[in-house]
Structures are given as C-alpha cells and as structure tokens.
Design an enzyme around this catalytic site. Structure first.
Site, PDB file in Angstrom:
ATOM      1  N   ARG A 165       0.838  -1.206   0.000  1.00  0.00           N
ATOM      2  CA  ARG A 165       0.000   0.000   0.000  1.00  0.00           C
ATOM      3  C   ARG A 165       0.875   1.260   0.000  1.00  0.00           C
ATOM      4  O   ARG A 165       0.562   2.241   0.673  1.00  0.00           O
ATOM      5  CB  ARG A 165      -0.942   0.026   1.212  1.00  0.00           C
ATOM      6  CG  ARG A 165      -1.951  -1.116   1.260  1.00  0.00           C
ATOM      7  CD  ARG A 165      -2.942  -1.039   0.104  1.00  0.00           C
ATOM      8  NE  ARG A 165      -4.015  -2.022   0.241  1.00  0.00           N
ATOM      9  CZ  ARG A 165      -3.980  -3.248  -0.264  1.00  0.00           C
ATOM     10  NH1 ARG A 165      -2.921  -3.668  -0.950  1.00  0.00           N
ATOM     11  NH2 ARG A 165      -5.019  -4.070  -0.113  1.00  0.00           N
ATOM     12  N   SER A 236     -10.952  -1.189   2.588  1.00  0.00           N
ATOM     13  CA  SER A 236     -10.284  -1.308   3.899  1.00  0.00           C
ATOM     14  C   SER A 236      -9.991   0.091   4.421  1.00  0.00           C
ATOM     15  O   SER A 236      -9.304   0.866   3.740  1.00  0.00           O
ATOM     16  CB  SER A 236      -8.957  -2.058   3.770  1.00  0.00           C
ATOM     17  OG  SER A 236      -9.156  -3.354   3.294  1.00  0.00           O
ATOM     18  N   GLU A 332      -5.558   3.558   5.831  1.00  0.00           N
ATOM     19  CA  GLU A 332      -5.204   3.475   4.402  1.00  0.00           C
ATOM     20  C   GLU A 332      -5.888   4.598   3.641  1.00  0.00           C
ATOM     21  O   GLU A 332      -5.328   5.182   2.706  1.00  0.00           O
ATOM     22  CB  GLU A 332      -5.648   2.117   3.844  1.00  0.00           C
ATOM     23  CG  GLU A 332      -5.473   2.007   2.341  1.00  0.00           C
ATOM     24  CD  GLU A 332      -6.071   0.737   1.747  1.00  0.00           C
ATOM     25  OE1 GLU A 332      -5.738  -0.368   2.219  1.00  0.00           O
ATOM     26  OE2 GLU A 332      -6.883   0.857   0.808  1.00  0.00           O
TER      27      GLU A 332
HETATM   28  P1  FAD Z   1      -8.830   8.219  -5.510  1.00  0.00           P
HETATM   29  O1  FAD Z   1      -9.572   7.768  -4.311  1.00  0.00           O
HETATM   30  O2  FAD Z   1      -9.442   9.234  -6.367  1.00  0.00           O
HETATM   31  O3  FAD Z   1      -7.383   8.717  -5.071  1.00  0.00           O
HETATM   32  C1  FAD Z   1      -6.615   7.968  -4.165  1.00  0.00           C
HETATM   33  C2  FAD Z   1      -5.267   8.684  -3.971  1.00  0.00           C
HETATM   34  O4  FAD Z   1      -4.528   8.657  -5.183  1.00  0.00           O
HETATM   35  C3  FAD Z   1      -5.445  10.162  -3.625  1.00  0.00           C
HETATM   36  O5  FAD Z   1      -4.424  10.507  -2.721  1.00  0.00           O
HETATM   37  C4  FAD Z   1      -5.251  10.889  -4.960  1.00  0.00           C
HETATM   38  O6  FAD Z   1      -4.729  12.189  -4.799  1.00  0.00           O
HETATM   39  C5  FAD Z   1      -4.244   9.979  -5.649  1.00  0.00           C
HETATM   40  N1  FAD Z   1      -4.404   9.950  -7.098  1.00  0.00           N
HETATM   41  C6  FAD Z   1      -5.508   9.524  -7.788  1.00  0.00           C
HETATM   42  N2  FAD Z   1      -5.280   9.612  -9.109  1.00  0.00           N
HETATM   43  C7  FAD Z   1      -4.031  10.107  -9.257  1.00  0.00           C
HETATM   44  C8  FAD Z   1      -3.223  10.443 -10.393  1.00  0.00           C
HETATM   45  N3  FAD Z   1      -3.651  10.290 -11.653  1.00  0.00           N
HETATM   46  N4  FAD Z   1      -1.977  10.940 -10.173  1.00  0.00           N
HETATM   47  C9  FAD Z   1      -1.514  11.094  -8.909  1.00  0.00           C
HETATM   48  N5  FAD Z   1      -2.238  10.805  -7.804  1.00  0.00           N
HETATM   49  C10 FAD Z   1      -3.471  10.321  -7.983  1.00  0.00           C
HETATM   50  N6  FAD Z   1      -7.494  -1.070  -2.762  1.00  0.00           N
HETATM   51  C11 FAD Z   1      -6.604  -2.096  -2.874  1.00  0.00           C
HETATM   52  O7  FAD Z   1      -5.393  -1.880  -2.959  1.00  0.00           O
HETATM   53  N7  FAD Z   1      -7.036  -3.393  -2.877  1.00  0.00           N
HETATM   54  C12 FAD Z   1      -8.339  -3.720  -2.774  1.00  0.00           C
HETATM   55  O8  FAD Z   1      -8.677  -4.896  -2.785  1.00  0.00           O
HETATM   56  C13 FAD Z   1      -9.292  -2.656  -2.669  1.00  0.00           C
HETATM   57  N8  FAD Z   1     -10.607  -2.927  -2.548  1.00  0.00           N
HETATM   58  C14 FAD Z   1     -11.500  -1.895  -2.437  1.00  0.00           C
HETATM   59  C15 FAD Z   1     -12.852  -2.223  -2.333  1.00  0.00           C
HETATM   60  C16 FAD Z   1     -13.798  -1.217  -2.232  1.00  0.00           C
HETATM   61  C17 FAD Z   1     -15.265  -1.582  -2.121  1.00  0.00           C
HETATM   62  C18 FAD Z   1     -13.381   0.137  -2.240  1.00  0.00           C
HETATM   63  C19 FAD Z   1     -14.407   1.233  -2.163  1.00  0.00           C
HETATM   64  C20 FAD Z   1     -12.045   0.460  -2.332  1.00  0.00           C
HETATM   65  C21 FAD Z   1     -11.071  -0.556  -2.428  1.00  0.00           C
HETATM   66  N9  FAD Z   1      -9.706  -0.288  -2.517  1.00  0.00           N
HETATM   67  C22 FAD Z   1      -8.802  -1.323  -2.660  1.00  0.00           C
HETATM   68  C23 FAD Z   1      -9.214   1.100  -2.466  1.00  0.00           C
HETATM   69  C24 FAD Z   1      -9.268   1.835  -3.829  1.00  0.00           C
HETATM   70  O9  FAD Z   1     -10.101   1.167  -4.727  1.00  0.00           O
HETATM   71  C25 FAD Z   1      -7.881   1.950  -4.450  1.00  0.00           C
HETATM   72  O10 FAD Z   1      -7.019   2.672  -3.598  1.00  0.00           O
HETATM   73  C26 FAD Z   1      -7.913   2.651  -5.810  1.00  0.00           C
HETATM   74  O11 FAD Z   1      -6.675   2.563  -6.463  1.00  0.00           O
HETATM   75  C27 FAD Z   1      -8.338   4.111  -5.672  1.00  0.00           C
HETATM   76  O12 FAD Z   1      -8.603   4.589  -6.969  1.00  0.00           O
HETATM   77  P2  FAD Z   1      -9.366   5.949  -7.194  1.00  0.00           P
HETATM   78  O13 FAD Z   1      -9.283   6.258  -8.653  1.00  0.00           O
HETATM   79  O14 FAD Z   1     -10.708   5.891  -6.626  1.00  0.00           O
HETATM   80  O15 FAD Z   1      -8.424   6.943  -6.388  1.00  0.00           O
HETATM   81  N1  EPU Z   2     -11.214 -11.311   9.284  1.00  0.00           N
HETATM   82  C1  EPU Z   2     -12.033 -11.525  10.361  1.00  0.00           C
HETATM   83  N2  EPU Z   2     -13.105 -10.685  10.518  1.00  0.00           N
HETATM   84  C2  EPU Z   2     -13.370  -9.679   9.670  1.00  0.00           C
HETATM   85  C3  EPU Z   2     -12.508  -9.454   8.578  1.00  0.00           C
HETATM   86  C4  EPU Z   2     -11.431 -10.303   8.400  1.00  0.00           C
HETATM   87  O1  EPU Z   2     -11.811 -12.434  11.159  1.00  0.00           O
HETATM   88  O2  EPU Z   2     -14.366  -8.972   9.893  1.00  0.00           O
HETATM   89  C5  EPU Z   2     -10.084 -12.231   9.071  1.00  0.00           C
HETATM   90  C6  EPU Z   2     -10.352 -13.147   7.867  1.00  0.00           C
HETATM   91  O3  EPU Z   2     -11.078 -14.294   8.254  1.00  0.00           O
HETATM   92  C7  EPU Z   2      -8.957 -13.487   7.405  1.00  0.00           C
HETATM   93  C8  EPU Z   2      -8.162 -12.200   7.720  1.00  0.00           C
HETATM   94  O4  EPU Z   2      -8.927 -11.495   8.709  1.00  0.00           O
HETATM   95  O5  EPU Z   2      -8.398 -14.536   8.167  1.00  0.00           O
HETATM   96  C9  EPU Z   2      -7.929 -11.328   6.498  1.00  0.00           C
HETATM   97  O6  EPU Z   2      -9.196 -10.971   5.922  1.00  0.00           O
HETATM   98  P1  EPU Z   2      -9.412 -10.820   4.329  1.00  0.00           P
HETATM   99  O7  EPU Z   2      -8.857 -12.006   3.607  1.00  0.00           O
HETATM  100  O8  EPU Z   2     -10.834 -10.467   4.114  1.00  0.00           O
HETATM  101  O9  EPU Z   2      -8.478  -9.627   3.888  1.00  0.00           O
HETATM  102  P2  EPU Z   2      -8.074  -8.269   4.619  1.00  0.00           P
HETATM  103  O10 EPU Z   2      -6.718  -8.454   5.192  1.00  0.00           O
HETATM  104  O11 EPU Z   2      -9.151  -7.802   5.522  1.00  0.00           O
HETATM  105  C10 EPU Z   2      -6.841  -7.344   2.542  1.00  0.00           C
HETATM  106  C11 EPU Z   2      -6.773  -6.038   1.819  1.00  0.00           C
HETATM  107  C12 EPU Z   2      -7.945  -5.883   0.883  1.00  0.00           C
HETATM  108  C13 EPU Z   2      -7.874  -7.009  -0.146  1.00  0.00           C
HETATM  109  C14 EPU Z   2      -7.939  -8.340   0.601  1.00  0.00           C
HETATM  110  C15 EPU Z   2      -7.760  -9.520  -0.335  1.00  0.00           C
HETATM  111  C16 EPU Z   2      -5.603  -4.462   3.245  1.00  0.00           C
HETATM  112  C17 EPU Z   2      -5.692  -3.303   4.148  1.00  0.00           C
HETATM  113  N3  EPU Z   2      -6.749  -4.939   2.780  1.00  0.00           N
HETATM  114  O12 EPU Z   2      -8.001  -7.298   3.349  1.00  0.00           O
HETATM  115  O13 EPU Z   2      -7.815  -4.638   0.194  1.00  0.00           O
HETATM  116  O14 EPU Z   2      -8.940  -6.922  -1.058  1.00  0.00           O
HETATM  117  O15 EPU Z   2      -6.881  -8.411   1.585  1.00  0.00           O
HETATM  118  O16 EPU Z   2      -6.436  -9.607  -0.719  1.00  0.00           O
HETATM  119  O17 EPU Z   2      -4.487  -4.935   2.965  1.00  0.00           O
HETATM  120  C18 EPU Z   2      -8.362  -2.315   0.364  1.00  0.00           C
HETATM  121  O18 EPU Z   2      -7.148  -2.100   0.407  1.00  0.00           O
HETATM  122  O19 EPU Z   2      -9.222  -1.393   0.337  1.00  0.00           O
HETATM  123  C19 EPU Z   2      -8.834  -3.709   0.302  1.00  0.00           C
HETATM  124  C20 EPU Z   2     -10.133  -4.046   0.303  1.00  0.00           C
END
Ligand code: FAD
Ligand code: EPU
Length: 351
Positions: A165, A236, A332
């Site tokens: 991240r 997250s 995050e």
């Molecule tokens: P924004 O929210 O618009 O911006 C995020 C940051 O990046 C800000 O600081 C912004 O200034 C900067 N930024 C954006 N665009 C640019 C650019 N072109 N140049 C320079 N800086 C820029 N993240 C994960 O890593 N893994 C996941 O599994 C994951 N799951 C998600 C699930 C859900 C339901 C949600 C809502 C979010 C999740 N995220 C996850 C977080 C998010 O999707 C990511 O961080 C994504 O890359 C953000 O994209 P955005 O375009 O919405 O960025």
């Molecule tokens: N868990 C619980 N209770 C909960 C949630 C999770 O017990 O309410 C336990 C799960 O059972 C598992 C562990 O925690 O043993 C990890 O959970 P999970 O696999 O759901 O993933 P996470 O660590 O919560 C991370 C990323 C996600 C990404 C998933 C899958 C971060 C901060 N988050 O979540 O990214 O999608 O792994 O790889 O690293 C995001 O960054 O926004 C995001 C959604």
C-alpha cells in the site's frame, strides 16, 4: 472544463457531501498547458491542489478550499512481442474494466485484481493489491506530469519504490506528480496466483484458468465487500499492521487462531479486520457511520453519515484495538481537509 463550488458527493465512494472551490476535468493531453496555467493562478491565490481519480480511497473531512484536478484521460494501446503483451493505459480508464477487457481478450495476469474500484492512474499510488497480486507485478513504468514545471516524466518500476500500500507517489516530494498513464506488461507465459485463502478452493483436478480466478475473485469480493453504489465505503479503512515478532508471539499465545503473516524481515503482518472483529466492533455505529457486518475492516456510510461520524468511528476503532491488543492501526484511506491532505490525528487535534 472547470466547475466552481462543485459538490463532491458523487466523486467519493463514501458518498460524503463536501464542496470543492474549483474542479478541473482533465480529459485530454492537449489540456496540459491550460492546466499548468490554471495551477499557477491557483497557487498565486494560495489555493491548495488535489489530484482525484474515482474517489474510492479518500475521505473529504470538510469542504476543499482549492482546485481539484479530476483525471479522466482515456485510451488503451496494446502491442505484443513473442513473450508479452504491452499495455499503455490512460490514467482515467476504469481499473476493473481494464481487468475485465484483458481477460476477455485472453491477456491474462490481472485477474486477482478484479473489482478494485477506481481508475488506472490511482493504482500505482498505493500499489493496489488483492488475493496475492499487486499492481507492481505488472508495472513497467508510470508516466506523470510534474505540476510545478509542466514537464512530463517517466519512472520505471524500481524507481516507483512500490511497497505494501505504498509507493513514491505517496511521498511529499511527489505531491506535484499527476500520473497520466501507466505501462503494463502481461506475460504470455501465464502463471496462476491461486494460493491465497479462499482461491485455494478452486478445483485443483483441472488446470485453473485466469477466467476462473477472475470469477472467483469477483464472487468472494461481492460477498464480503459492500458495493459503494449501494453502501458508501472506501474499502479497507485501515492498513494491515506490521508488528514486531515479540508482540505477534504474545498475541498468538493468547489467541492461537489469530491470522498472521510473517514478513521477510522477521516482522509479522496481522489482519486488522480480525483485530476489529475480535474487539466486537462489527456493526458498531456512530451517527450514520458503522463498522461493516461482513468485513470489520470496512467502515460504511449507512446513508446520512457526515465526515465527522466516520472520523469519530475511525478514532474509536483505532483506540479500542490499541487498548485490547496494543496494536496501532494506521488508516489506508487518504484524509482530505480544506487545505489538502491531512490525517486522523491532525483532524482530531483540531476539533
Ligand atoms: P482516488 O480515491 O481518487 O485517489 C486515491 C489517492 O490517489 C489520492 O491521494 C489521490 O490524490 C491519488 N491519485 C488519484 N489519481 C491520481 C493520479 N492520476 N496521479 C496522482 N495521484 C493520484 N485497494 C486495494 O489496494 N485493494 C483492494 O482490494 C481494494 N478494494 C477496495 C474495495 C472497495 C469496495 C473500495 C471502495 C475500495 C477498495 N480499494 C482497494 C481502495 C481503492 O479502490 C484503491 O485505492 C484505488 O486505487 C483508488 O482509486 P481511485 O481512482 O478511486 O483513487
Ligand atoms: N477477518 C475476520 N473478521 C473480519 C474481517 C477479516 O476475522 O471482519 C479475518 C479473515 O477471516 C482473514 C483475515 O482477517 O483470516 C484477512 O481478511 P481478508 O482475507 O478479508 O483480507 P483483509 O486483510 O481484511 C486485505 C486487503 C484488501 C484485499 C484483501 C484480499 C488491506 C488493508 N486490505 O483485506 O484490500 O482486497 O486483503 O487480498 O491490505 C483495500 O485495500 O481497500 C482492500 C479491500
């Protein structure tokens, strides 16, 4: 091209109401000179500047008193060699659509990163990751425009300093870097990444395909993570904390089932969602903000939340986890104040 006093509610996945003084839609590279001129004017008026993609990783803590540049640069160019596909993708392309189109075209590799909201230009910023893959695994280079000088520059993968991240684009030195496009390499020698957690359940008696992994990832995510179109959230809220082995061992002796992931340097990554869940915070609500029932690491807007509800809930979660497990959670989600990026501690100090 420019809107003034613009509502940001539809530009952030938390669906928090906030206003921006000015919003510039960057839709074409031909706008670069006009953008740089506009930035100079904004700076002369001491206005802060924020780069925005899809708004799925930001919390607007209050109205933004400056210029937001919404990156909407489109375009996907594909070339290939005997071994690889090379993609050059505009920063405003939707990330999930790119993943989905690649799978449909038989260009495999991005399947574990399906359904991550947001646009391509934000993917390098926190090196998006899920289910055992990260953006960095496919990144060849990242192009950006230096908003101070107007120069277009490129960093290769090593120069991006990708981490969990994290990347160079989160450092203060790069706050003027607006990512314009990314170059990705997808190997034609595709290797499945199906070791991660629930993906293990894929039928191992037959060779697994990228399409199957893509579908599994989409299914798993849809059961755990709320759809921002229905329930405001930013994924997250906190990062998974990395702690010293001594603390992890002490916690493990009291909680033998605690998920833990040893790191190459001896430290141990813990699951923040598990810690929050074990602190009995699932469903905990402050105002219109709540800890998600299916995934405790996600804070949701139950409809009418204001930023202060989410901030107070985040502080309560952080403090409760600290009290119960002696583990510090860092958010995050990027906190945006009136004058630019801020953080939970700063916001709390100012109330
Ligand atoms: P924004 O929210 O618009 O911006 C995020 C940051 O990046 C800000 O600081 C912004 O200034 C900067 N930024 C954006 N665009 C640019 C650019 N072109 N140049 C320079 N800086 C820029 N993240 C994960 O890593 N893994 C996941 O599994 C994951 N799951 C998600 C699930 C859900 C339901 C949600 C809502 C979010 C999740 N995220 C996850 C977080 C998010 O999707 C990511 O961080 C994504 O890359 C953000 O994209 P955005 O375009 O919405 O960025
Ligand atoms: N868990 C619980 N209770 C909960 C949630 C999770 O017990 O309410 C336990 C799960 O059972 C598992 C562990 O925690 O043993 C990890 O959970 P999970 O696999 O759901 O993933 P996470 O660590 O919560 C991370 C990323 C996600 C990404 C998933 C899958 C971060 C901060 N988050 O979540 O990214 O999608 O792994 O790889 O690293 C995001 O960054 O926004 C995001 C959604």
């Amino acid at each position: 091209m420019i809107e003034t006093h613009c509502s940001l509610k539809s530009f952030n996945s938390f669906a928090i109401e906030a206003q921006a003084e000015q919003l510039f839609h960057l839709t074409s590279r031909s706008q670069f000179p006009a953008l740089i001129t506009h930035i100079k004017q904004a700076k002369q008026q001491n206005m802060p500047i924020l780069i925005l993609g899809g708004g799925s990783n930001v919390l607007f803590c209050e109205d933004f008193a400056g210029l937001i540049i919404k990156v909407e640069l489109l375009g996907v160019d594909i070339t290939e060699t005997a071994h690889d596909f090379h993609l050059c993708v505009g920063a405003g392309e939707n990330w999930h659509q790119l993943v989905s189109d690649c799978i449909d075209k038989g260009m495999d590799g991005l399947e574990n990163l399906a359904l991550i909201p947001g646009v391509v230009g934000a993917a390098p910023v926190q090196n998006i990751g899920a289910y055992g893959s990260e953006f960095k695994d496919f990144c060849q280079s990242v192009e950006y425009i230096d908003l101070a000088s107007g120069e277009v520059q490129t960093l290769n993968r090593e120069q991006c300093l990708f981490g969990y991240r994290d990347s160079i684009f989160k450092t203060t030195a790069f706050k003027n870097a607006l990512i314009t496009q990314v170059q990705l390499t997808l190997s034609k020698q595709w290797q499945p990444q199906s070791r991660y957690g629930a993906l293990n359940d894929l039928d191992k008696t037959q060779p697994v395909t990228a399409k199957q992994i893509y579908q599994s990832v989409c299914e798993i995510r849809s059961t755990k993570l709320p759809d921002p179109a229905l329930l405001g959230n930013a994924g997250s809220f906190f990062k998974n904390p990395v702690v010293k082995k001594e603390l992890a061992d002490a916690l493990l002796s009291a909680h033998s089932t605690m998920p833990h992931y040893p790191q190459p340097n001896g430290d141990v990554k813990l699951a923040a969602g598990w810690l929050i869940d074990q602190a009995n915070l699932k469903g905990h609500q402050i105002g219109g903000a709540a800890v998600h029932q299916q995934q405790a690491l996600v804070l949701v807007n139950r409809g009418e939340a204001i930023a202060a509800d989410i901030i107070q809930l985040a502080a309560f979660v952080r403090d409760t986890v600290k009290q119960k497990f002696d583990v510090e959670l860092a958010h995050e989600v990027r906190f945006i104040g009136a004058q630019g990026e801020t953080n939970l501690a700063e916001v709390l100090a100012n109330v």
